[in-house]
Design a protein around this motif. Structure first.
Motif, PDB file in Angstrom:
ATOM      1  N   GLY A   1       0.815  -1.206   0.000  1.00  0.00           N
ATOM      2  CA  GLY A   1       0.000   0.000   0.000  1.00  0.00           C
ATOM      3  C   GLY A   1       0.846   1.253   0.000  1.00  0.00           C
ATOM      4  O   GLY A   1       2.063   1.208  -0.167  1.00  0.00           O
ATOM      5  N   THR A   2       0.186   2.369   0.238  1.00  0.00           N
ATOM      6  CA  THR A   2       0.859   3.664   0.238  1.00  0.00           C
ATOM      7  C   THR A   2       1.521   3.917   1.592  1.00  0.00           C
ATOM      8  O   THR A   2       1.261   3.212   2.576  1.00  0.00           O
ATOM      9  CB  THR A   2      -0.152   4.798  -0.021  1.00  0.00           C
ATOM     10  OG1 THR A   2      -1.064   4.851   1.083  1.00  0.00           O
ATOM     11  CG2 THR A   2      -0.913   4.588  -1.330  1.00  0.00           C
ATOM     12  N   TRP A   3       2.330   4.956   1.626  1.00  0.00           N
ATOM     13  CA  TRP A   3       2.973   5.369   2.877  1.00  0.00           C
ATOM     14  C   TRP A   3       1.912   5.760   3.902  1.00  0.00           C
ATOM     15  O   TRP A   3       2.023   5.439   5.074  1.00  0.00           O
ATOM     16  CB  TRP A   3       3.937   6.516   2.593  1.00  0.00           C
ATOM     17  CG  TRP A   3       4.762   6.952   3.766  1.00  0.00           C
ATOM     18  CD1 TRP A   3       4.784   8.197   4.323  1.00  0.00           C
ATOM     19  CD2 TRP A   3       5.713   6.179   4.512  1.00  0.00           C
ATOM     20  NE1 TRP A   3       5.677   8.226   5.364  1.00  0.00           N
ATOM     21  CE2 TRP A   3       6.268   6.999   5.503  1.00  0.00           C
ATOM     22  CE3 TRP A   3       6.152   4.854   4.437  1.00  0.00           C
ATOM     23  CZ2 TRP A   3       7.225   6.567   6.420  1.00  0.00           C
ATOM     24  CZ3 TRP A   3       7.107   4.406   5.338  1.00  0.00           C
ATOM     25  CH2 TRP A   3       7.627   5.260   6.321  1.00  0.00           C
ATOM     26  N   ASN A   4       0.864   6.449   3.460  1.00  0.00           N
ATOM     27  CA  ASN A   4      -0.211   6.826   4.386  1.00  0.00           C
ATOM     28  C   ASN A   4      -0.842   5.601   5.030  1.00  0.00           C
ATOM     29  O   ASN A   4      -1.203   5.633   6.199  1.00  0.00           O
ATOM     30  CB  ASN A   4      -1.288   7.648   3.673  1.00  0.00           C
ATOM     31  CG  ASN A   4      -0.849   9.075   3.435  1.00  0.00           C
ATOM     32  OD1 ASN A   4       0.108   9.550   4.040  1.00  0.00           O
ATOM     33  ND2 ASN A   4      -1.529   9.757   2.537  1.00  0.00           N
ATOM     34  N   GLU A   5      -0.971   4.521   4.268  1.00  0.00           N
ATOM     35  CA  GLU A   5      -1.610   3.308   4.776  1.00  0.00           C
ATOM     36  C   GLU A   5      -0.691   2.487   5.685  1.00  0.00           C
ATOM     37  O   GLU A   5      -1.151   1.897   6.656  1.00  0.00           O
ATOM     38  CB  GLU A   5      -2.062   2.426   3.612  1.00  0.00           C
ATOM     39  CG  GLU A   5      -3.155   3.057   2.770  1.00  0.00           C
ATOM     40  CD  GLU A   5      -3.374   2.356   1.436  1.00  0.00           C
ATOM     41  OE1 GLU A   5      -4.506   2.393   0.954  1.00  0.00           O
ATOM     42  OE2 GLU A   5      -2.412   1.778   0.877  1.00  0.00           O
TER      43      GLU A   5
ATOM     44  N   SER B   1       2.684   3.488   6.863  1.00  0.00           N
ATOM     45  CA  SER B   1       3.832   4.167   7.485  1.00  0.00           C
ATOM     46  C   SER B   1       4.003   3.816   8.962  1.00  0.00           C
ATOM     47  O   SER B   1       5.137   3.657   9.429  1.00  0.00           O
ATOM     48  CB  SER B   1       3.727   5.679   7.322  1.00  0.00           C
ATOM     49  OG  SER B   1       2.611   6.190   8.018  1.00  0.00           O
TER      50      SER B   1
ATOM     51  N   VAL C   1       5.960   8.518  -2.402  1.00  0.00           N
ATOM     52  CA  VAL C   1       5.655   8.114  -3.783  1.00  0.00           C
ATOM     53  C   VAL C   1       6.025   6.664  -4.065  1.00  0.00           C
ATOM     54  O   VAL C   1       6.069   6.236  -5.215  1.00  0.00           O
ATOM     55  CB  VAL C   1       6.348   9.049  -4.803  1.00  0.00           C
ATOM     56  CG1 VAL C   1       5.785  10.458  -4.698  1.00  0.00           C
ATOM     57  CG2 VAL C   1       7.857   9.045  -4.626  1.00  0.00           C
ATOM     58  N   SER C   2       6.281   5.887  -3.033  1.00  0.00           N
ATOM     59  CA  SER C   2       6.639   4.478  -3.184  1.00  0.00           C
ATOM     60  C   SER C   2       5.463   3.578  -2.828  1.00  0.00           C
ATOM     61  O   SER C   2       4.561   3.981  -2.095  1.00  0.00           O
ATOM     62  CB  SER C   2       7.806   4.125  -2.246  1.00  0.00           C
ATOM     63  OG  SER C   2       8.953   4.869  -2.562  1.00  0.00           O
ATOM     64  N   ILE C   3       5.512   2.354  -3.333  1.00  0.00           N
ATOM     65  CA  ILE C   3       4.614   1.301  -2.871  1.00  0.00           C
ATOM     66  C   ILE C   3       5.344   0.625  -1.712  1.00  0.00           C
ATOM     67  O   ILE C   3       6.515   0.247  -1.844  1.00  0.00           O
ATOM     68  CB  ILE C   3       4.335   0.264  -3.980  1.00  0.00           C
ATOM     69  CG1 ILE C   3       3.708   0.932  -5.199  1.00  0.00           C
ATOM     70  CG2 ILE C   3       3.450  -0.868  -3.445  1.00  0.00           C
ATOM     71  CD1 ILE C   3       2.372   1.576  -4.947  1.00  0.00           C
ATOM     72  N   HIS C   4       4.687   0.480  -0.590  1.00  0.00           N
ATOM     73  CA  HIS C   4       5.305  -0.123   0.593  1.00  0.00           C
ATOM     74  C   HIS C   4       4.727  -1.513   0.830  1.00  0.00           C
ATOM     75  O   HIS C   4       3.562  -1.779   0.512  1.00  0.00           O
ATOM     76  CB  HIS C   4       5.084   0.769   1.816  1.00  0.00           C
ATOM     77  CG  HIS C   4       5.799   2.070   1.693  1.00  0.00           C
ATOM     78  ND1 HIS C   4       7.067   2.270   2.177  1.00  0.00           N
ATOM     79  CD2 HIS C   4       5.438   3.218   1.089  1.00  0.00           C
ATOM     80  CE1 HIS C   4       7.452   3.496   1.881  1.00  0.00           C
ATOM     81  NE2 HIS C   4       6.483   4.090   1.216  1.00  0.00           N
TER      82      HIS C   4
ATOM     83  N   ARG D   1      10.210  -1.183   0.223  1.00  0.00           N
ATOM     84  CA  ARG D   1       9.473  -0.240  -0.618  1.00  0.00           C
ATOM     85  C   ARG D   1       9.922  -0.415  -2.060  1.00  0.00           C
ATOM     86  O   ARG D   1      11.052  -0.835  -2.332  1.00  0.00           O
ATOM     87  CB  ARG D   1       9.647   1.201  -0.148  1.00  0.00           C
ATOM     88  CG  ARG D   1      11.008   1.802  -0.410  1.00  0.00           C
ATOM     89  CD  ARG D   1      11.076   3.239   0.097  1.00  0.00           C
ATOM     90  NE  ARG D   1      12.356   3.844  -0.277  1.00  0.00           N
ATOM     91  CZ  ARG D   1      12.741   5.044   0.107  1.00  0.00           C
ATOM     92  NH1 ARG D   1      11.963   5.788   0.880  1.00  0.00           N
ATOM     93  NH2 ARG D   1      13.915   5.537  -0.272  1.00  0.00           N
TER      94      ARG D   1
END
Length: 142
Positions: free
Chosen positions: A10-14, A16, A45-48, A62
């Motif tokens: 997922g995203t960094w927001n999801e 982190s 801007v990465s997929i984590h 990432r």
């Protein structure tokens, strides 16, 4: 008895909160990398990817837009259990699904064999990054 491992992307927001805790433990505390060298604008801007054992986050990586894999870390308590291999395979599978042409990564020299076993090849000369010897590695996907 084998634990139940789950890998989320997922995203960094999801992710982190969990990814940060692993990276702080492995890179900042264990390897003494300065926090200002660990955190950068590329996280946004990465997929984590985060591996969970039950509800505990135990590994992360990432994938950047430029096909570079980075910040691969497994908590010390979970090393030697092939979790890193499962994590990397998930990243490779994700990149193949997105039809990326290749993957690259900066490997710490002590981990070159780990990445070679996954199919990565060494590229170029070794260099220091944050005082740690690294070697760039590459894998063609198409």
């Amino acid at each position: 008895m084998l634990a139940a491992f789950k890998i989320c992307s997922g995203t960094w927001n999801e992710l982190s909160h969990d990814a940060k805790a692993i990276r702080e433990s492995v890179f900042i505390q264990e390897q003494h990398i300065a926090p200002e060298d660990e955190w950068d604008e590329l996280d946004a801007v990465s997929i984590h990817f985060v591996v969970y054992e039950y509800d505990q986050a135990i590994a992360t990586a990432r994938l950047l837009e430029n096909h570079s894999i980075g910040r691969v870390a497994v908590l010390e308590t979970h090393r030697g259990l092939k979790i890193g291999q499962q994590l990397m395979q998930a990243v490779i599978d994700y990149a193949k699904h997105e039809q990326r042409p290749f993957l690259k990564l900066p490997s710490q020299v002590h981990a070159i064999g780990f990445y070679q076993a996954l199919g990565f090849k060494q590229q170029g000369e070794s260099y220091l990054d944050c005082g740690i010897p690294h070697m760039d590695m590459y894998m063609a996907l198409q």
